[in-house]
Scaffold this motif. Structure first.
Motif, short mmCIF file in Angstrom:
data_model
loop_
_atom_site.label_atom_id
_atom_site.label_comp_id
_atom_site.label_asym_id
_atom_site.label_seq_id
_atom_site.Cartn_x
_atom_site.Cartn_y
_atom_site.Cartn_z
N ARG A 152 0.82 -1.20 0.00
CA ARG A 152 0.00 0.00 0.00
C ARG A 152 0.86 1.26 0.00
NH1 ARG A 152 -5.10 -0.30 2.15
NH2 ARG A 152 -5.20 1.91 1.57
N LEU A 153 1.98 1.23 0.73
CA LEU A 153 2.87 2.38 0.77
C LEU A 153 3.51 2.64 -0.59
CD1 LEU A 153 4.56 1.77 4.22
CD2 LEU A 153 3.19 3.77 3.62
N ASN A 154 3.89 1.57 -1.28
CA ASN A 154 4.47 1.74 -2.61
C ASN A 154 3.46 2.35 -3.58
OD1 ASN A 154 7.05 0.83 -2.07
ND2 ASN A 154 6.56 -1.30 -2.50
N LEU A 155 2.19 1.98 -3.44
CA LEU A 155 1.15 2.59 -4.27
C LEU A 155 0.95 4.05 -3.90
CD1 LEU A 155 -1.55 -0.26 -4.35
CD2 LEU A 155 -0.15 0.53 -6.26
N LEU A 156 0.96 4.33 -2.60
CA LEU A 156 0.72 5.68 -2.12
C LEU A 156 1.86 6.62 -2.46
CD1 LEU A 156 -0.95 7.69 -0.35
CD2 LEU A 156 0.36 6.84 1.60
N LEU A 157 3.09 6.18 -2.22
CA LEU A 157 4.25 7.05 -2.41
C LEU A 157 4.77 7.04 -3.83
CD1 LEU A 157 6.19 6.17 0.87
CD2 LEU A 157 4.65 8.08 0.47
N GLY A 158 4.37 6.04 -4.62
CA GLY A 158 4.81 5.98 -6.00
C GLY A 158 6.02 5.07 -6.16
N LEU A 191 -2.71 15.76 10.79
CA LEU A 191 -3.64 16.09 9.71
C LEU A 191 -4.30 17.45 9.91
CD1 LEU A 191 -5.37 12.63 9.10
CD2 LEU A 191 -3.48 13.68 7.84
N ALA A 192 -4.24 17.98 11.13
CA ALA A 192 -4.80 19.32 11.39
C ALA A 192 -3.79 20.42 11.10
CB ALA A 192 -5.29 19.42 12.83
N SER A 193 -2.51 20.05 10.85
CA SER A 193 -1.48 21.05 10.59
C SER A 193 -1.50 21.46 9.13
CB SER A 193 -0.10 20.49 10.95
OG SER A 193 0.25 19.43 10.07
N SER A 194 -1.06 22.70 8.87
CA SER A 194 -1.07 23.19 7.49
C SER A 194 0.08 24.17 7.25
CB SER A 194 -2.41 23.88 7.17
OG SER A 194 -2.67 24.92 8.10
N GLY A 195 1.19 23.95 7.92
CA GLY A 195 2.35 24.83 7.79
C GLY A 195 3.05 24.69 6.46
N GLU A 238 7.29 16.58 -1.73
CA GLU A 238 7.16 15.24 -1.14
C GLU A 238 6.06 15.20 -0.09
OE1 GLU A 238 10.33 13.41 1.43
OE2 GLU A 238 10.50 12.14 -0.34
N HIS A 239 6.00 16.20 0.77
CA HIS A 239 5.00 16.23 1.84
C HIS A 239 3.59 16.43 1.29
CE1 HIS A 239 8.41 17.64 4.74
NE2 HIS A 239 8.37 16.33 4.62
N PHE A 240 3.46 17.29 0.29
CA PHE A 240 2.13 17.58 -0.25
C PHE A 240 1.47 16.32 -0.81
CE2 PHE A 240 -0.59 18.58 -3.88
CZ PHE A 240 -1.57 19.35 -3.25
N ASP A 241 2.23 15.51 -1.53
CA ASP A 241 1.65 14.30 -2.11
C ASP A 241 1.00 13.42 -1.05
OD1 ASP A 241 2.58 15.16 -4.52
OD2 ASP A 241 4.27 13.77 -4.62
N VAL A 242 1.70 13.21 0.06
CA VAL A 242 1.19 12.33 1.10
C VAL A 242 0.03 12.98 1.84
CG1 VAL A 242 1.78 11.04 3.19
CG2 VAL A 242 3.42 11.18 1.33
N ARG A 243 0.14 14.27 2.12
CA ARG A 243 -0.97 14.96 2.77
C ARG A 243 -2.23 14.90 1.90
NH1 ARG A 243 -0.58 18.23 7.20
NH2 ARG A 243 -2.84 18.05 6.99
N PHE A 244 -2.05 15.10 0.61
CA PHE A 244 -3.20 15.06 -0.29
C PHE A 244 -3.84 13.67 -0.30
CE2 PHE A 244 -5.36 14.77 -4.38
CZ PHE A 244 -6.09 15.95 -4.39
N ALA A 245 -3.02 12.63 -0.19
CA ALA A 245 -3.55 11.27 -0.18
C ALA A 245 -4.49 11.02 0.98
CB ALA A 245 -2.39 10.27 -0.14
N PHE A 246 -4.34 11.81 2.07
CA PHE A 246 -5.19 11.63 3.24
C PHE A 246 -6.16 12.80 3.44
CE2 PHE A 246 -1.38 9.06 4.31
CZ PHE A 246 -2.01 7.83 4.30
N PHE A 247 -6.49 13.49 2.36
CA PHE A 247 -7.44 14.60 2.46
C PHE A 247 -8.82 14.13 2.92
CE2 PHE A 247 -6.16 18.68 0.01
CZ PHE A 247 -5.09 18.84 0.86
N ALA A 248 -9.18 12.88 2.64
CA ALA A 248 -10.48 12.37 3.09
C ALA A 248 -10.55 12.33 4.62
CB ALA A 248 -10.75 10.98 2.52
#
Length: 209
Positions: free
Chosen positions: A29-35, A95-99, A106-116
């Motif tokens: 799952r991590l390989n799918l998530l991170l690419g 997930l409540a942070s937005s700094g 790199e960080h944006f991709d993972v944060r976006f994956a958990f936007f739900a």
């Protein structure tokens, strides 16, 4: 989040929030998530899992109470990992942070994956921050292109043009997502009660016309 280990920790915690998993399933799952370009080895995954267990953020347990058929062969028993109460609280704080770090590549991709799993206002702040960062990058690249155009060969110029198009395309995509978030942040949901999904890239491009 300060580095790659923080990104990996967030990815693990976010996936385990969805369902408990053993290490092999987590790795897939991590390989799918991170690419595939950031494919994980067991050498990086298990030390991270061990650290999360030691910090009390996740707990591991045997997948079964009876020895598996291969127990005498020396193979590793499958350990199923799940979040603890502290792990859920820690994930919620992340997930409540937005700094500014949440806007980086790199960080944006993972944060976006958990936007739900992220509230609407935080999603909007991250998207707007990402757009601001890319807009600044786009302007810097354009200025550099003007200054160096006479000194570059045709292939380097083509690569530069390709890079500009990629950033411009992502800015248009972000514009569409931001418009969508502004329309749904007040509680609009889809049929199963979760936040409505993002617009597609085509929708975002169409919104520019």
């Amino acid at each position: 989040m300060r580095g790659r280990s923080d990104v990996l920790e967030l990815a693990i915690l976010g996936l385990l929030q969805e369902t408990p998993m053993h290490g092999y399933e987590l790795r897939k799952r991590l390989n799918l998530l991170l690419g595939s370009f950031r494919a994980l080895s067991y050498g990086s995954l298990y030390p991270c899992l061990k650290g999360l267990v030691e910090r009390g953020l996740i707990v591991g347990s045997d997948a079964s109470q009876t020895p598996p058929p291969h127990a005498l062969s020396g193979k590793r028993a499958r350990i199923v990992y799940e979040l603890t109460a502290d792990g859920k609280e820690h994930l919620a704080q992340i997930l409540a942070s937005s700094g500014p770090t949440t806007w980086e590549d790199e960080h944006f991709d993972v944060r976006f994956a958990f936007f739900a799993q992220t509230d609407a206002e935080t999603r909007l702040r991250i998207l707007e921050g990402r757009r601001t960062r890319l807009t600044e990058r786009l302007e810097n690249v354009r200025q550099s292109a003007v200054r160096t155009r006479e000194r570059l060969d045709e292939y380097t110029l083509e690569l530069q043009r390709h890079g500009l198009e990629q950033v411009e395309r992502e800015v248009r995509w972000l514009d569409g997502l931001i418009d969508n978030e502004r329309g749904t942040r007040r509680g609009t949901t889809d049929g199963d009660g979760r936040p409505a999904g993002p617009t597609t890239a085509d929708d975002a491009a169409a919104s520019q016309h």
